[in-house]
Design a protein around this motif. Sequence first.
Motif, PDB file in Angstrom:
ATOM      1  N   PHE A  28       0.825  -1.211   0.000  1.00  0.00           N
ATOM      2  CA  PHE A  28       0.000   0.000   0.000  1.00  0.00           C
ATOM      3  C   PHE A  28       0.860   1.263   0.000  1.00  0.00           C
ATOM      4  CE2 PHE A  28      -3.714  -2.591   0.990  1.00  0.00           C
ATOM      5  CZ  PHE A  28      -4.627  -1.982   0.160  1.00  0.00           C
ATOM      6  N   ILE A  29       2.118   1.113   0.433  1.00  0.00           N
ATOM      7  CA  ILE A  29       3.037   2.259   0.423  1.00  0.00           C
ATOM      8  C   ILE A  29       3.275   2.730  -1.013  1.00  0.00           C
ATOM      9  CG2 ILE A  29       5.195   0.906   0.391  1.00  0.00           C
ATOM     10  CD1 ILE A  29       4.810   3.998   2.535  1.00  0.00           C
ATOM     11  N   ASN A  30       3.091   1.804  -1.981  1.00  0.00           N
ATOM     12  CA  ASN A  30       3.274   2.181  -3.386  1.00  0.00           C
ATOM     13  C   ASN A  30       2.185   3.114  -3.890  1.00  0.00           C
ATOM     14  OD1 ASN A  30       5.656   0.815  -3.765  1.00  0.00           O
ATOM     15  ND2 ASN A  30       4.633  -1.085  -4.337  1.00  0.00           N
ATOM     16  N   CYS A  31       1.100   3.234  -3.119  1.00  0.00           N
ATOM     17  CA  CYS A  31       0.058   4.203  -3.472  1.00  0.00           C
ATOM     18  C   CYS A  31       0.624   5.618  -3.405  1.00  0.00           C
ATOM     19  CB  CYS A  31      -1.131   4.107  -2.522  1.00  0.00           C
ATOM     20  SG  CYS A  31      -1.904   2.516  -2.558  1.00  0.00           S
ATOM     21  N   PHE A  32       1.715   5.775  -2.658  1.00  0.00           N
ATOM     22  CA  PHE A  32       2.329   7.091  -2.562  1.00  0.00           C
ATOM     23  C   PHE A  32       3.505   7.153  -3.539  1.00  0.00           C
ATOM     24  CE2 PHE A  32       4.796  10.523  -0.607  1.00  0.00           C
ATOM     25  CZ  PHE A  32       3.808  11.469  -0.487  1.00  0.00           C
ATOM     26  N   CYS A  33       3.161   7.370  -4.801  1.00  0.00           N
ATOM     27  CA  CYS A  33       4.161   7.556  -5.860  1.00  0.00           C
ATOM     28  C   CYS A  33       5.171   6.416  -5.927  1.00  0.00           C
ATOM     29  CB  CYS A  33       4.867   8.888  -5.683  1.00  0.00           C
ATOM     30  SG  CYS A  33       5.715   9.414  -7.169  1.00  0.00           S
ATOM     31  N   CYS A  34       4.706   5.208  -5.769  1.00  0.00           N
ATOM     32  CA  CYS A  34       5.572   4.037  -5.905  1.00  0.00           C
ATOM     33  C   CYS A  34       6.749   4.083  -4.921  1.00  0.00           C
ATOM     34  CB  CYS A  34       6.093   3.940  -7.328  1.00  0.00           C
ATOM     35  SG  CYS A  34       6.014   2.279  -7.957  1.00  0.00           S
ATOM     36  N   ALA A  35       6.487   4.663  -3.746  1.00  0.00           N
ATOM     37  CA  ALA A  35       7.566   4.892  -2.772  1.00  0.00           C
ATOM     38  C   ALA A  35       8.258   3.601  -2.348  1.00  0.00           C
ATOM     39  CB  ALA A  35       7.002   5.610  -1.556  1.00  0.00           C
ATOM     40  N   GLY A  36       7.527   2.522  -2.267  1.00  0.00           N
ATOM     41  CA  GLY A  36       8.100   1.252  -1.819  1.00  0.00           C
ATOM     42  C   GLY A  36       9.179   0.753  -2.758  1.00  0.00           C
ATOM     43  N   ILE A  37       8.902   0.791  -4.057  1.00  0.00           N
ATOM     44  CA  ILE A  37       9.880   0.305  -5.041  1.00  0.00           C
ATOM     45  C   ILE A  37      11.076   1.266  -5.085  1.00  0.00           C
ATOM     46  CG2 ILE A  37      10.258  -0.362  -7.447  1.00  0.00           C
ATOM     47  CD1 ILE A  37       7.287  -1.030  -7.628  1.00  0.00           C
ATOM     48  N   MET A  38      10.793   2.560  -4.999  1.00  0.00           N
ATOM     49  CA  MET A  38      11.892   3.543  -4.990  1.00  0.00           C
ATOM     50  C   MET A  38      12.780   3.343  -3.765  1.00  0.00           C
ATOM     51  SD  MET A  38      10.761   7.126  -6.567  1.00  0.00           S
ATOM     52  CE  MET A  38       9.158   7.497  -5.994  1.00  0.00           C
ATOM     53  N   LEU A  39      12.149   2.950  -2.664  1.00  0.00           N
ATOM     54  CA  LEU A  39      12.908   2.690  -1.430  1.00  0.00           C
ATOM     55  C   LEU A  39      13.945   1.589  -1.665  1.00  0.00           C
ATOM     56  CD1 LEU A  39      12.960   3.445   1.660  1.00  0.00           C
ATOM     57  CD2 LEU A  39      11.582   1.412   2.010  1.00  0.00           C
ATOM     58  N   GLY A  40      13.591   0.605  -2.456  1.00  0.00           N
ATOM     59  CA  GLY A  40      14.526  -0.476  -2.792  1.00  0.00           C
ATOM     60  C   GLY A  40      15.794   0.068  -3.435  1.00  0.00           C
ATOM     61  N   GLY A  41      15.621   0.966  -4.414  1.00  0.00           N
ATOM     62  CA  GLY A  41      16.766   1.585  -5.094  1.00  0.00           C
ATOM     63  C   GLY A  41      17.596   2.408  -4.123  1.00  0.00           C
ATOM     64  N   ALA A  42      16.891   3.136  -3.234  1.00  0.00           N
ATOM     65  CA  ALA A  42      17.583   3.984  -2.254  1.00  0.00           C
ATOM     66  C   ALA A  42      18.388   3.127  -1.274  1.00  0.00           C
ATOM     67  CB  ALA A  42      16.565   4.839  -1.518  1.00  0.00           C
ATOM     68  N   VAL A  43      17.775   2.050  -0.801  1.00  0.00           N
ATOM     69  CA  VAL A  43      18.448   1.149   0.148  1.00  0.00           C
ATOM     70  C   VAL A  43      19.704   0.553  -0.504  1.00  0.00           C
ATOM     71  CG1 VAL A  43      18.233  -1.109   1.304  1.00  0.00           C
ATOM     72  CG2 VAL A  43      16.432   0.600   1.553  1.00  0.00           C
ATOM     73  N   ALA A  44      19.572   0.161  -1.776  1.00  0.00           N
ATOM     74  CA  ALA A  44      20.711  -0.439  -2.480  1.00  0.00           C
ATOM     75  C   ALA A  44      21.883   0.534  -2.565  1.00  0.00           C
ATOM     76  CB  ALA A  44      20.279  -0.872  -3.884  1.00  0.00           C
ATOM     77  N   LEU A  45      21.588   1.798  -2.877  1.00  0.00           N
ATOM     78  CA  LEU A  45      22.675   2.776  -3.009  1.00  0.00           C
ATOM     79  C   LEU A  45      23.323   3.065  -1.655  1.00  0.00           C
ATOM     80  CD1 LEU A  45      23.839   4.293  -5.507  1.00  0.00           C
ATOM     81  CD2 LEU A  45      22.815   6.330  -4.558  1.00  0.00           C
ATOM     82  N   VAL A  46      22.518   3.159  -0.610  1.00  0.00           N
ATOM     83  CA  VAL A  46      23.065   3.389   0.733  1.00  0.00           C
ATOM     84  C   VAL A  46      23.923   2.187   1.143  1.00  0.00           C
ATOM     85  CG1 VAL A  46      22.451   3.668   3.174  1.00  0.00           C
ATOM     86  CG2 VAL A  46      21.228   4.961   1.441  1.00  0.00           C
ATOM     87  N   TYR A  47      23.437   0.992   0.841  1.00  0.00           N
ATOM     88  CA  TYR A  47      24.186  -0.240   1.167  1.00  0.00           C
ATOM     89  C   TYR A  47      25.533  -0.247   0.445  1.00  0.00           C
ATOM     90  CZ  TYR A  47      25.121  -5.241   1.789  1.00  0.00           C
ATOM     91  OH  TYR A  47      25.682  -6.442   2.124  1.00  0.00           O
ATOM     92  N   TYR A  48      25.496   0.125  -0.828  1.00  0.00           N
ATOM     93  CA  TYR A  48      26.729   0.180  -1.627  1.00  0.00           C
ATOM     94  C   TYR A  48      27.693   1.206  -1.032  1.00  0.00           C
ATOM     95  CZ  TYR A  48      29.743   1.162  -5.658  1.00  0.00           C
ATOM     96  OH  TYR A  48      30.827   1.357  -6.483  1.00  0.00           O
ATOM     97  N   ASP A  49      27.159   2.362  -0.691  1.00  0.00           N
ATOM     98  CA  ASP A  49      27.980   3.450  -0.141  1.00  0.00           C
ATOM     99  C   ASP A  49      28.602   3.052   1.195  1.00  0.00           C
ATOM    100  OD1 ASP A  49      28.890   6.197  -0.079  1.00  0.00           O
ATOM    101  OD2 ASP A  49      27.474   6.443   1.574  1.00  0.00           O
ATOM    102  N   ARG A  50      27.807   2.371   2.014  1.00  0.00           N
ATOM    103  CA  ARG A  50      28.289   1.969   3.346  1.00  0.00           C
ATOM    104  C   ARG A  50      29.333   0.849   3.301  1.00  0.00           C
ATOM    105  NH1 ARG A  50      24.522   3.882   7.493  1.00  0.00           N
ATOM    106  NH2 ARG A  50      24.391   6.047   6.807  1.00  0.00           N
ATOM    107  N   SER A  51      29.459   0.193   2.161  1.00  0.00           N
ATOM    108  CA  SER A  51      30.410  -0.916   2.090  1.00  0.00           C
ATOM    109  C   SER A  51      31.854  -0.426   1.912  1.00  0.00           C
ATOM    110  CB  SER A  51      30.032  -1.886   0.970  1.00  0.00           C
ATOM    111  OG  SER A  51      30.172  -1.251  -0.267  1.00  0.00           O
ATOM    112  N   PHE A  52      32.026   0.895   1.818  1.00  0.00           N
ATOM    113  CA  PHE A  52      33.378   1.461   1.711  1.00  0.00           C
ATOM    114  C   PHE A  52      33.735   2.193   2.998  1.00  0.00           C
ATOM    115  CE2 PHE A  52      31.823   1.324  -2.667  1.00  0.00           C
ATOM    116  CZ  PHE A  52      32.862   0.651  -3.280  1.00  0.00           C
ATOM    117  N   THR A  53      34.986   2.078   3.398  1.00  0.00           N
ATOM    118  CA  THR A  53      35.402   2.834   4.595  1.00  0.00           C
ATOM    119  C   THR A  53      35.676   4.291   4.226  1.00  0.00           C
ATOM    120  OG1 THR A  53      37.568   1.874   4.209  1.00  0.00           O
ATOM    121  CG2 THR A  53      36.311   1.000   6.067  1.00  0.00           C
TER     122      THR A  53
END
Lengths: 162, 169
Positions: A28-53
Motif C-alpha cells: 500500500f506504500i506504493n500508493c504514494f508515488c511508488c515509494a516502496g519500489i523507490m525505497l529499494g533503489g535507495a536502500v541499495a545505493l546506501v548499502y553500496y555506499d556503506r560498504s566502503f570505509t
Amino acid sequence: MDNQRIIAAGFVGGLVAAAMNSIPILNFINCFCCAGIMLGGAVALVYYDRSFTVREYINPATAITIGITTGLFGAFISLGIDYMIYLNFGHWEIEFMYDILEAMEEVPSALEEMIYELEQELEGGFIWGSILFRNLLLMPLFCLIGALIIRVFINKNREESI
Amino acid sequence: MKSRIFLSFHKKVTLITFIGLSLWIAGIVITPILANREEIFFQKIASFMHFFYQPVCHQIANRSFLIDGFTMTVCVRCFAFYFGGLFITIFYLFKDKMQMWSISTYILLALPALFDFLIEKFRLYSNITELRFLTGLLFGAVLFHLLLVSLSTKKVKPVLHHSKTPKTQ
C-alpha cells in the motif's frame, strides 16, 4: 565501479523492493508515488555506499547501474513472492479487479468476457509471463529513480563533511 | 553544410526525462479513451494498461479522474505527481542552470502531500480531490527536480575506494 558490491547491493535493494511490491499490506506504500519500489533503489545505493570505509562522491553512472540491477533482482524476487502468495491465497488480484470494475460508473459488457478470458489465462500460466514483463519494465525504472534521488543527498552530505 | 543544435548536458538530460515522462502520462490519459472504443482490441489494450500501471497505484475509481466515463490508470494524486514532474522538466528545458534547492525547500514542498496521505489514511478526512491534486503537484515537482539534479551533476573526485576488509599480505 565494483561489480561484486553492486550485485550485493542490488540483491539487498531488490529484496526490499520486491517485498514492498508484492506483500499485500506492505504494497500500500506504493500508493504514494511508488515509494516502496523507490525505497529499494535507495536502500541499495546506501548499502553500496556503506560498504566502503573511505566514502566519496557517487557517479550518476554508478547510481543508474545500481538502480537497474536492484530493479532486475526485484522483478524476479517479486515474481517468486507473488507465486508463494498465489499458492497460499489464490488470485486475490482478480478479486481486486472485480472490485475496481464494480466501482466504475460505466462497464462495457466486453469487460466481463475479458475477465473470464483472464481467468482462463491465469490457469494456463500466461499471467506469470505478464507479471514478469511488467516487473522487468517498472521495477528497474522506479528503483533507478530512487537510487538517483538518494544520490543527491549522499553527495550533499559528503560535500558538507569535506 | 549541416547545421547542428548544441544542447548542454543538463538540457539533454531534461529533454530525455521530458520525453519519458510525456510517454508515461500519455499512457495514463490514453487508456480511458481506448476503453471507450467499441473494438475489443482497443478495450484489451486498455485492460492491459490498467494491469501494467497497477503496481504504481491503487487505481480506486472514485479517486481517479474520468475521461468519457472511464477512469485513468492512476489516481488523482499519482497523476498530479507526474504532472508536477512534467511542469518542472518543461521549466528546466528553458533554463540554463540547474541548482539544488535548500533541504528546507524540499521538505516544505513535499510535506503537504505526505500529511495529506497520512491524514487520509487515519481517516480524519477523505477524498478532497483538489487538495490531492495540489499537494501531489508540489511533491511531483520536488521529486523530479531531485531526479534532474542527480542526473545533471557529474562531479566526481578521483579518490580510491578502500574496502572495509583490508587485504592480508
